[in-house]
Design an enzyme around this catalytic site. Structure first.
Site, short mmCIF file in Angstrom:
data_model
loop_
_atom_site.label_atom_id
_atom_site.label_comp_id
_atom_site.label_asym_id
_atom_site.label_seq_id
_atom_site.Cartn_x
_atom_site.Cartn_y
_atom_site.Cartn_z
N GLY A 13 50.21 33.34 40.54
CA GLY A 13 50.25 33.56 41.71
C GLY A 13 51.49 33.91 42.48
N ILE A 97 34.74 38.94 38.91
CA ILE A 97 34.04 40.16 39.75
C ILE A 97 33.33 39.31 40.75
CG2 ILE A 97 32.33 41.84 39.59
CD1 ILE A 97 32.96 42.32 36.72
N HIS A 114 45.84 45.84 41.58
CA HIS A 114 45.70 46.12 40.19
C HIS A 114 46.74 46.53 39.41
CE1 HIS A 114 43.42 46.88 36.37
NE2 HIS A 114 43.79 47.95 36.38
N ASP A 150 37.65 47.08 39.93
CA ASP A 150 38.68 48.05 40.33
C ASP A 150 38.39 49.36 40.64
OD1 ASP A 150 40.28 45.97 39.30
OD2 ASP A 150 40.09 46.48 37.15
#
Lengths: 235, 235
Positions: A13, A97, A114, A150
């Site tokens: 995190g 996902i 990403h 992505d």
């Protein structure tokens, strides 16, 4: 009103922390209403607690399929006041996902970061894959989320040098430093309603007292280019 | 002795021109022994003639297959004194896939430039594909050539900003400016025998009185990163 957001995490995190920090510094006009982790031990949950942010652990293993898991997340977000069209869902190292169940509940309001210059090196090993390939430049990407991993329209990218032979463990932290800068920036643009999506193209609208996304055709290299390895004398 | 090179072109040859210019400026220690075009009208041929460089037009259509065409090119290069292991083959906008016939004649001595940050956007429309995808950063790549298109080990890359909604025709010239800088640089490193290939990784060896490819982990962002759109105040 600050942008109501839910942040989804799976691990440490540190991107969540950068969002919390920018909010506390007053740069990011958002309010984290809920942090959800799909893993019980995620340190991201601990970070949220330290700042008094509501947290929820939902293990995807407790649900029969992705849709049911997403439905549980959506219900929790709604309960905490994160709803469309104002609310947004921030995937900050969330290793799942998502399905149309979540995307349709927040149309155009789900963003992800990403650790590679998409479309290069999608997937869960962006840094290591880039290092293994031997690119000289990699980076990170903040994008709207669609049903492909992505893949959605790109909001902002940052490029960093890669040195020959270094591995993902060495490259990763350099990319992460940039993640911590571009992700809160992207969220702030969302909070300011300055992101206009046209197909795959994300236009950044002019902000009050802020810089503009100008055509750059006339700008000379050194300022607005990154070359790696560096050019030597005469080049 | 200057590095003996053959330059292969298919079109305007502006990258050829940048090589010629850097040689004439004394920065690039190479000698172009031959320019080959697979197209009769290529302006690259005209550029070479203006500088007194031998030229040859070989139409791939006159050969039964790629191998026979490559054999003819190799024979011509040998005849002009471009031979392994010293000589090198520079693909400067050469729109043909080469075969082992050429690659085996010049092991590790064939390099190419591509107008995208490989592995993103390989193929003949690198600039347009990047613009259509909506990336915020694209660039160019110089790499060793292997049997796969736009695939071999990367020598140098340059990243440039991309603006929302611009097309390949607008982005292309901005990338081309960087091509003209990184391609002669890469050839000079080859001339100095400073490129050491280890699998997919190209190490740049220390040069006399030149910069070194140093680990960059400690370098702070703004200097060695490109972010686009630019970060605004507070981020």
């Amino acid at each position: 009103m600050p942008l109501p957001i839910a942040v989804l995490v799976s691990g440490g995190g540190s991107n969540l922390q950068s969002i919390i920090d920018r909010i506390e510094q007053g740069a990011l006009d958002a309010e984290i209403r809920l942090v959800i982790s799909n893993k019980a031990g995620a340190y991201g949950i601990e970070r949220a607690r330290k700042h008094g942010i509501p947290t929820l652990v939902l293990s995807h293993k407790d649900y029969p399929n992705r849709e049911a898991f997403d439905k549980a997340m959506v219900d929790a977000m709604h309960k905490h006041g994160v709803t469309a069209p104002e609310g947004a869902v921030i995937m900050a190292g969330f290793m799942r996902i998502v399905t149309p169940v979540l995307l349709d509940a927040f149309p155009g309001r789900v963003i992800n970061i990403h650790p590679a210059l998409l479309p290069s090196f999608p997937g869960i090993h962006g840094q290591g894959d880039a290092a293994d390939y031997g690119v000289k430049i990699s980076g990170c990407t903040v994008h709207f989320v669609d049903e492909k991993m992505d893949h959605g329209p790109v909001i902002i990218q940052a490029a960093v040098p890669v040195n020959a032979g270094e591995d993902g463990g060495h490259l990763g932290p350099r990319i992460l430093k940039l993640e911590h800068r571009i992700f809160p920036q992207a969220i702030q643009w969302l909070a300011e309603n300055r992101l206009q999506v046209d197909g795959r193209h994300v236009h950044l609208k002019v902000g009050p007292e802020r810089q503009v996304d100008q055509p750059m055709a006339d700008v000379e290299p050194p300022v607005h280019a990154l070359v790696w390895p560096p050019l030597e004398e005469g080049f």
